[in-house]
Design a protein around this motif. Structure first.
Motif, PDB file in Angstrom:
ATOM      1  N   HIS A  13      15.837   7.868  -0.211  1.00  0.00           N
ATOM      2  CA  HIS A  13      16.809   7.740   0.726  1.00  0.00           C
ATOM      3  C   HIS A  13      16.872   9.013   1.918  1.00  0.00           C
ATOM      4  CE1 HIS A  13      18.058   4.326  -1.559  1.00  0.00           C
ATOM      5  NE2 HIS A  13      19.093   3.876  -0.509  1.00  0.00           N
ATOM      6  N   VAL A  14      16.852  10.164   1.329  1.00  0.00           N
ATOM      7  CA  VAL A  14      16.750  11.345   2.133  1.00  0.00           C
ATOM      8  C   VAL A  14      15.341  10.994   2.994  1.00  0.00           C
ATOM      9  CG1 VAL A  14      16.114  13.961   2.152  1.00  0.00           C
ATOM     10  CG2 VAL A  14      17.523  12.737   0.406  1.00  0.00           C
ATOM     11  N   PHE A  15      14.447  10.778   2.480  1.00  0.00           N
ATOM     12  CA  PHE A  15      13.176  10.455   3.348  1.00  0.00           C
ATOM     13  C   PHE A  15      13.491   9.421   4.526  1.00  0.00           C
ATOM     14  CE2 PHE A  15       9.076   8.615   4.090  1.00  0.00           C
ATOM     15  CZ  PHE A  15       8.051   9.560   4.400  1.00  0.00           C
ATOM     16  N   GLN A  16      13.999   8.426   4.092  1.00  0.00           N
ATOM     17  CA  GLN A  16      14.364   7.419   5.012  1.00  0.00           C
ATOM     18  C   GLN A  16      15.321   7.916   6.103  1.00  0.00           C
ATOM     19  OE1 GLN A  16      14.242   2.949   4.150  1.00  0.00           O
ATOM     20  NE2 GLN A  16      16.597   3.365   4.339  1.00  0.00           N
ATOM     21  N   LEU A  17      16.316   8.772   5.678  1.00  0.00           N
ATOM     22  CA  LEU A  17      17.524   9.454   6.591  1.00  0.00           C
ATOM     23  C   LEU A  17      16.645  10.027   7.495  1.00  0.00           C
ATOM     24  CD1 LEU A  17      20.266   9.849   7.228  1.00  0.00           C
ATOM     25  CD2 LEU A  17      20.322  11.709   5.768  1.00  0.00           C
ATOM     26  N   ALA A  18      15.703  10.724   6.975  1.00  0.00           N
ATOM     27  CA  ALA A  18      14.957  11.771   8.196  1.00  0.00           C
ATOM     28  C   ALA A  18      13.984  11.005   8.929  1.00  0.00           C
ATOM     29  CB  ALA A  18      14.009  12.563   7.586  1.00  0.00           C
ATOM     30  N   PHE A  19      13.473   9.905   8.735  1.00  0.00           N
ATOM     31  CA  PHE A  19      12.524   9.162   9.289  1.00  0.00           C
ATOM     32  C   PHE A  19      12.798   7.812   9.755  1.00  0.00           C
ATOM     33  CE2 PHE A  19       9.848  12.241   6.782  1.00  0.00           C
ATOM     34  CZ  PHE A  19       9.817  13.322   7.991  1.00  0.00           C
ATOM     35  N   SER A  28       0.597  -1.173  -0.040  1.00  0.00           N
ATOM     36  CA  SER A  28      -0.094  -0.059   0.003  1.00  0.00           C
ATOM     37  C   SER A  28       0.972   1.151   0.015  1.00  0.00           C
ATOM     38  CB  SER A  28      -0.877   0.016   1.152  1.00  0.00           C
ATOM     39  OG  SER A  28      -1.738   1.102   1.494  1.00  0.00           O
ATOM     40  N   ILE A  29       1.980   1.273   0.687  1.00  0.00           N
ATOM     41  CA  ILE A  29       2.731   2.510   0.816  1.00  0.00           C
ATOM     42  C   ILE A  29       3.531   2.636  -0.150  1.00  0.00           C
ATOM     43  CG2 ILE A  29       4.575   3.618   2.230  1.00  0.00           C
ATOM     44  CD1 ILE A  29       3.322   2.702   4.850  1.00  0.00           C
ATOM     45  N   LYS A  30       3.933   1.421  -0.675  1.00  0.00           N
ATOM     46  CA  LYS A  30       5.019   1.543  -1.874  1.00  0.00           C
ATOM     47  C   LYS A  30       4.264   2.053  -3.082  1.00  0.00           C
ATOM     48  CE  LYS A  30       7.059  -1.770  -5.234  1.00  0.00           C
ATOM     49  NZ  LYS A  30       7.450  -3.080  -5.660  1.00  0.00           N
ATOM     50  N   GLN A  35       7.927   0.616   7.572  1.00  0.00           N
ATOM     51  CA  GLN A  35       8.118   0.374   9.136  1.00  0.00           C
ATOM     52  C   GLN A  35       8.696   1.388   9.793  1.00  0.00           C
ATOM     53  OE1 GLN A  35       8.072  -4.706   9.587  1.00  0.00           O
ATOM     54  NE2 GLN A  35       9.352  -3.305  10.758  1.00  0.00           N
ATOM     55  N   GLU A  36       9.800   1.925   9.228  1.00  0.00           N
ATOM     56  CA  GLU A  36      10.661   2.891   9.833  1.00  0.00           C
ATOM     57  C   GLU A  36       9.698   4.301   9.954  1.00  0.00           C
ATOM     58  OE1 GLU A  36      13.739   3.147  11.379  1.00  0.00           O
ATOM     59  OE2 GLU A  36      13.718   0.701  11.345  1.00  0.00           O
ATOM     60  N   TYR A  37       9.033   4.570   8.913  1.00  0.00           N
ATOM     61  CA  TYR A  37       8.242   5.777   8.643  1.00  0.00           C
ATOM     62  C   TYR A  37       7.182   5.613   9.765  1.00  0.00           C
ATOM     63  CZ  TYR A  37       5.532   9.532   6.781  1.00  0.00           C
ATOM     64  OH  TYR A  37       4.941  10.753   6.748  1.00  0.00           O
ATOM     65  N   ARG A  38       6.407   4.514   9.786  1.00  0.00           N
ATOM     66  CA  ARG A  38       5.420   4.431  10.610  1.00  0.00           C
ATOM     67  C   ARG A  38       5.588   4.636  12.397  1.00  0.00           C
ATOM     68  NH1 ARG A  38       3.035   0.000  11.425  1.00  0.00           N
ATOM     69  NH2 ARG A  38       4.457  -1.291  10.187  1.00  0.00           N
ATOM     70  N   ASP A  39       6.810   3.858  12.398  1.00  0.00           N
ATOM     71  CA  ASP A  39       7.319   3.976  13.963  1.00  0.00           C
ATOM     72  C   ASP A  39       7.777   5.258  14.245  1.00  0.00           C
ATOM     73  OD1 ASP A  39       7.000   1.167  14.050  1.00  0.00           O
ATOM     74  OD2 ASP A  39       8.878   0.614  14.046  1.00  0.00           O
ATOM     75  N   LYS A  65      24.839   4.439  -5.939  1.00  0.00           N
ATOM     76  CA  LYS A  65      23.672   4.593  -6.924  1.00  0.00           C
ATOM     77  C   LYS A  65      23.809   3.451  -8.033  1.00  0.00           C
ATOM     78  CE  LYS A  65      25.315   8.038 -10.213  1.00  0.00           C
ATOM     79  NZ  LYS A  65      24.728   9.479 -10.443  1.00  0.00           N
ATOM     80  N   LEU A  66      25.141   2.946  -8.203  1.00  0.00           N
ATOM     81  CA  LEU A  66      25.464   2.067  -9.380  1.00  0.00           C
ATOM     82  C   LEU A  66      24.814   0.690  -9.097  1.00  0.00           C
ATOM     83  CD1 LEU A  66      28.875   3.301 -10.257  1.00  0.00           C
ATOM     84  CD2 LEU A  66      26.627   3.837 -11.627  1.00  0.00           C
ATOM     85  N   VAL A  67      24.856   0.494  -7.759  1.00  0.00           N
ATOM     86  CA  VAL A  67      24.428  -1.086  -7.148  1.00  0.00           C
ATOM     87  C   VAL A  67      22.920  -1.130  -6.694  1.00  0.00           C
ATOM     88  CG1 VAL A  67      26.751  -1.741  -7.101  1.00  0.00           C
ATOM     89  CG2 VAL A  67      25.775  -0.807  -5.112  1.00  0.00           C
ATOM     90  N   LEU A  68      22.247   0.085  -6.234  1.00  0.00           N
ATOM     91  CA  LEU A  68      21.077  -0.055  -5.683  1.00  0.00           C
ATOM     92  C   LEU A  68      20.004   0.054  -6.756  1.00  0.00           C
ATOM     93  CD1 LEU A  68      21.769   2.833  -3.193  1.00  0.00           C
ATOM     94  CD2 LEU A  68      21.178   0.522  -2.668  1.00  0.00           C
ATOM     95  N   VAL A  69      19.168  -0.822  -6.850  1.00  0.00           N
ATOM     96  CA  VAL A  69      17.907  -0.872  -7.734  1.00  0.00           C
ATOM     97  C   VAL A  69      16.791  -0.632  -7.190  1.00  0.00           C
ATOM     98  CG1 VAL A  69      16.909  -2.685  -9.057  1.00  0.00           C
ATOM     99  CG2 VAL A  69      19.380  -3.050  -8.707  1.00  0.00           C
ATOM    100  N   GLU A  70      16.410  -0.801  -6.026  1.00  0.00           N
ATOM    101  CA  GLU A  70      15.158  -0.594  -5.682  1.00  0.00           C
ATOM    102  C   GLU A  70      15.218  -0.513  -3.859  1.00  0.00           C
ATOM    103  OE1 GLU A  70      12.278   0.636  -5.738  1.00  0.00           O
ATOM    104  OE2 GLU A  70      11.080  -1.247  -6.969  1.00  0.00           O
ATOM    105  N   MET A  71      14.299   0.121  -3.539  1.00  0.00           N
ATOM    106  CA  MET A  71      14.369   0.377  -2.093  1.00  0.00           C
ATOM    107  C   MET A  71      13.667  -0.924  -1.323  1.00  0.00           C
ATOM    108  SD  MET A  71      15.056   3.538  -1.005  1.00  0.00           S
ATOM    109  CE  MET A  71      14.486   3.471   0.628  1.00  0.00           C
ATOM    110  N   ASP A  72      14.154  -0.961   0.040  1.00  0.00           N
ATOM    111  CA  ASP A  72      13.602  -2.030   0.835  1.00  0.00           C
ATOM    112  C   ASP A  72      12.261  -1.490   1.176  1.00  0.00           C
ATOM    113  OD1 ASP A  72      12.762  -3.837   2.799  1.00  0.00           O
ATOM    114  OD2 ASP A  72      14.972  -4.035   3.490  1.00  0.00           O
ATOM    115  N   TRP A  73      11.172  -1.858   0.642  1.00  0.00           N
ATOM    116  CA  TRP A  73       9.869  -1.079   0.902  1.00  0.00           C
ATOM    117  C   TRP A  73       9.354  -1.450   2.277  1.00  0.00           C
ATOM    118  CZ3 TRP A  73       8.320   3.063  -1.257  1.00  0.00           C
ATOM    119  CH2 TRP A  73       8.815   3.494  -2.625  1.00  0.00           C
TER     120      TRP A  73
END
Length: 240
Positions: free
Chosen positions: A148-154, A52-54, A187-191, A174-182
């Motif tokens: 990643h900025v969003f995840q850094l903040a929350f 849902s969040i993704k 979970q990090e944001y909700r917490d 960025k050359l090896v990152l393909v997708e976020m760990d949703w």
């Protein structure tokens, strides 16, 4: 580098020191309790919430990509970009305050609507911040950087330190990152926001709590975004 860039470098270094300090006891206790609650939630529920969040975030990213003025900071110095970024933060804080007060005053049903509305405001701001600092959000890696900025903040202490490292080494990472760990992302944001907005659904004080929490969340996100983009612009230690 000029004197302003040296000042910014020192500000960024101080911000990084604050960011990587251990959280206070109350935050650590809260995170541990939230971790236990997450263990009790059925795996199927986690999967539904993650998807849902993704979907919500990706839809917001697509909309923001279309509506953001990509040339608004063309030719500006770093000092001028910082000033424009501060104006954007102030503007989005006001929008978030109105949203938080409105949903907080509306009881449980409107309070539940606060989550996607706030998320939309936050993502829209991050697109604006990227544009202010001269980064093209039409590129996939720049949209991934925004997440990643969003995840850094929350996020919690451990995730925050890891994400900061990713941002500091973005050109190689960025050359090896393909997708976020949703799963981790949601979970990090909700917490994080659960604690900040704990009393928003309480009748009588919900409007105040919603406005206050949203104002602080946007302020924190704004500071995080400014410094994350400053890191990328200041590629080496400045010298007088």
């Amino acid at each position: 580098m000029n004197e302003y860039e040296l000042l910014v470098y020192e500000e960024v270094e101080e911000w990084k020191r604050k960011l990587t300090r251990r959280s206070g006891m109350m935050n650590r206790i809260s995170k541990k309790a939230q971790g236990k609650i997450n263990e009790w939630i059925l795996e199927k529920v986690h999967e539904v919430m993650t998807e849902s969040i993704k979907g919500m975030v990706k839809a917001t990213l697509l909309g923001s990509k279309v509506t953001t003025n990509k040339n608004q900071a063309e030719g500006l110095t770093l000092a001028e970009r910082d000033e424009l970024a501060r104006k954007k933060i102030s503007s989005y804080q006001k929008t978030a305050v109105v949203e938080g007060a409105g949903t907080g005053a509306g009881g449980i049903l409107l309070g539940l609507a606060d989550f996607p509305l706030l998320l939309t405001i936050e993502m829209k701001f991050l697109f604006e911040a990227a544009s202010v600092y001269g980064f093209d959000t039409r590129k996939y890696d720049e949209r991934l950087f925004i997440l990643h900025v969003f995840q850094l903040a929350f996020s919690s202490d451990e995730i925050r330190k890891h994400t900061l490292s990713e941002i500091e080494n973005w050109e190689s990472r960025k050359l090896v990152l393909v997708e976020m760990d949703w799963r981790k992302f949601q979970q990090e944001y909700r917490d994080y926001i659960d604690l900040a907005k704990l009393f928003q659904l309480v009748p009588g004080i919900g409007a105040f709590v919603g406005a206050y929490a949203n104002n602080n969340l946007l302020k924190h996100l704004g500071e995080t975004a400014m410094n994350a983009y400053r890191i990328r612009l200041l590629q080496k230690t400045p010298e007088l």
